[in-house]
Design a protein around this motif. Sequence first.
Motif, PDB file in Angstrom:
ATOM      1  N   LYS A  24       0.824  -1.218   0.000  1.00 23.86           N
ATOM      2  CA  LYS A  24       0.000   0.000   0.000  1.00 23.86           C
ATOM      3  C   LYS A  24       0.856   1.265   0.000  1.00 23.86           C
ATOM      4  O   LYS A  24       0.553   2.241  -0.691  1.00 23.86           O
ATOM      5  CB  LYS A  24      -0.927   0.000   1.209  1.00 23.86           C
ATOM      6  CG  LYS A  24      -2.018  -1.069   1.149  1.00 23.86           C
ATOM      7  CD  LYS A  24      -2.901  -1.023   2.389  1.00 23.86           C
ATOM      8  CE  LYS A  24      -4.001  -2.076   2.319  1.00 23.86           C
ATOM      9  NZ  LYS A  24      -4.861  -2.064   3.526  1.00 23.86           N
ATOM     10  N   LYS A  80       3.881   1.580  -1.201  1.00 25.44           N
ATOM     11  CA  LYS A  80       4.479   1.743  -2.525  1.00 25.44           C
ATOM     12  C   LYS A  80       3.484   2.348  -3.513  1.00 25.44           C
ATOM     13  O   LYS A  80       3.846   3.217  -4.323  1.00 25.44           O
ATOM     14  CB  LYS A  80       4.988   0.390  -3.042  1.00 25.44           C
ATOM     15  CG  LYS A  80       6.248  -0.093  -2.341  1.00 25.44           C
ATOM     16  CD  LYS A  80       6.740  -1.410  -2.944  1.00 25.44           C
ATOM     17  CE  LYS A  80       8.038  -1.863  -2.294  1.00 25.44           C
ATOM     18  NZ  LYS A  80       8.543  -3.131  -2.879  1.00 25.44           N
ATOM     19  N   HIS A  81       2.216   1.882  -3.426  1.00 25.44           N
ATOM     20  CA  HIS A  81       1.197   2.457  -4.305  1.00 25.44           C
ATOM     21  C   HIS A  81       0.961   3.936  -3.971  1.00 25.44           C
ATOM     22  O   HIS A  81       0.847   4.779  -4.877  1.00 25.44           O
ATOM     23  CB  HIS A  81      -0.102   1.668  -4.150  1.00 25.44           C
ATOM     24  CG  HIS A  81      -1.236   2.202  -4.972  1.00 25.44           C
ATOM     25  ND1 HIS A  81      -1.252   2.141  -6.354  1.00 25.44           N
ATOM     26  CD2 HIS A  81      -2.393   2.824  -4.599  1.00 25.44           C
ATOM     27  CE1 HIS A  81      -2.364   2.695  -6.803  1.00 25.44           C
ATOM     28  NE2 HIS A  81      -3.077   3.118  -5.765  1.00 25.44           N
ATOM     29  N   LYS A  82       0.921   4.257  -2.685  1.00 26.53           N
ATOM     30  CA  LYS A  82       0.743   5.646  -2.285  1.00 26.53           C
ATOM     31  C   LYS A  82       1.928   6.496  -2.714  1.00 26.53           C
ATOM     32  O   LYS A  82       1.770   7.660  -3.119  1.00 26.53           O
ATOM     33  CB  LYS A  82       0.553   5.721  -0.770  1.00 26.53           C
ATOM     34  CG  LYS A  82       0.224   7.110  -0.266  1.00 26.53           C
ATOM     35  CD  LYS A  82      -0.109   7.100   1.218  1.00 26.53           C
ATOM     36  CE  LYS A  82      -0.517   8.499   1.683  1.00 26.53           C
ATOM     37  NZ  LYS A  82      -0.880   8.504   3.119  1.00 26.53           N
ATOM     38  N   THR A 119       3.719   5.996  -5.346  1.00 26.68           N
ATOM     39  CA  THR A 119       3.560   6.229  -6.781  1.00 26.68           C
ATOM     40  C   THR A 119       2.582   7.375  -7.037  1.00 26.68           C
ATOM     41  O   THR A 119       2.813   8.251  -7.888  1.00 26.68           O
ATOM     42  CB  THR A 119       3.057   4.950  -7.461  1.00 26.68           C
ATOM     43  OG1 THR A 119       3.970   3.880  -7.192  1.00 26.68           O
ATOM     44  CG2 THR A 119       2.954   5.145  -8.967  1.00 26.68           C
TER      45      THR A 119
END
Length: 455
Positions: A200, A202-204, A206
Amino acid sequence: MAELSLADELMCSICLEPFKVPVTTPCGHNFCGSCLDETWAVQGAPYLCPQCRAEYQTRPQLHKNTVLCAVVEQFLQAELARVAIPDDWTPPDRAAAPSATSQVACDHCLKAAAIKTCLVCMASFCQEHLRPHLDSPAFRDHPLQPPVPDLLNRKCPQHNRLRDLFCPEHSECICHICLVEHKTCSPVSLSQASADLEAKLKHKLTIMYSQINGASRALEDVRARQQDMRDAAQRKMEQLRQEYLEMKALIDASEASSTRKVKEEEKRVSSKFDNIYQILLKKKSEIQTVKEEIELALTKGDEFEFLEKAAKLQGVSTKSVYVPKVELNHELIRGICQSTTDLKYELKRYVKQPQKPEEPTVSGDATEHGAAPTHKPSRPVKKIVKEEKKAKKLPSTFTSPSKTFTFGASEVLEDLKQTGLEFKATTSQPNSDSLKAKVLETFLAKSRPELLAFS
């Protein structure tokens, strides 16, 4: 006029960000619910729409615009999907856990490296001191695991047990006894929770990377648009300067023309006074000569000579000095002064008249990337254009007792061109007899050389 982009349409004009829980006012404008609540809480009654300034005496009951909320969510997802991220950029990996065997010491001898940690004893043991847990049946129920560093921080402060579970609902690490208090939760192991949160984050990361890129583009766009605004303002100011210079030149020319007419009238009357002066000077000289001759005759002792001289002097007649009435053409001077005064008052009235500023029309580019103004132009755009055209077709008209001036957006300059140089007062029309009398009086006031021009 440039059309507004979808990003601008889905942006709150108060916080300059995409709508969050959007609400719609009775006048049809959308805002974030929290932004509008804060604005109206500070503003108080009457409540004004931040965009069109519509007034509401009582606070309207607003509800969440579910359709617009769904559109904003889909738009943000699409924007995130289309954000170009460099191929060589990847979110950083989480640092590997430190080697436990090289850091955890045996809690019994405090010298040798621990190889296991007992979750019941809450202590770590080396190979030698772990033997009782391996050989004695009394320790058979004590679960062992790889050495755990910093056991004091890993202990549950309430139950004094190792916290080896994670509760996503409460975002905290718990022990097995804490499960009783988290019956409705879904605790997972620390390793699984770490993997999920890592994905999560890492997605945030990005998303934040794309937002930073968007903010950088928005900063550049704002600066570029600010420079364009400055250039446009400079061009307008230069245009205004040229217009005022031309108006000043026309007024100066008008002043010169009026001054020239007054000077010509002054010169005409002054030349008449010069002629009268010369005539009076000559007449005075003649009277002075006769006076001296009479005085000389009175000194003659010889009667014959006196009678002869006195008879001649007795026949010389002298008249009293007469100064004809000569003055300026007051009708001409009055007309020039009245025209100038009328023009001055009309200009003053036009300049002091409060002019309603036009509604600012902001193009779609002006609200891109979070740079939207506080007040957006109300839609549809075509209606504003028609109103502007209609306003341009209706110039303001001012009428004075002696002159009528028409002023519009640029009619002041044109009016000065047409009427400013002449300064001819269009007074109320007199009847025919009085007009003829004035013309005749003005004609007879001219000098003899001027009258001969009409022979």
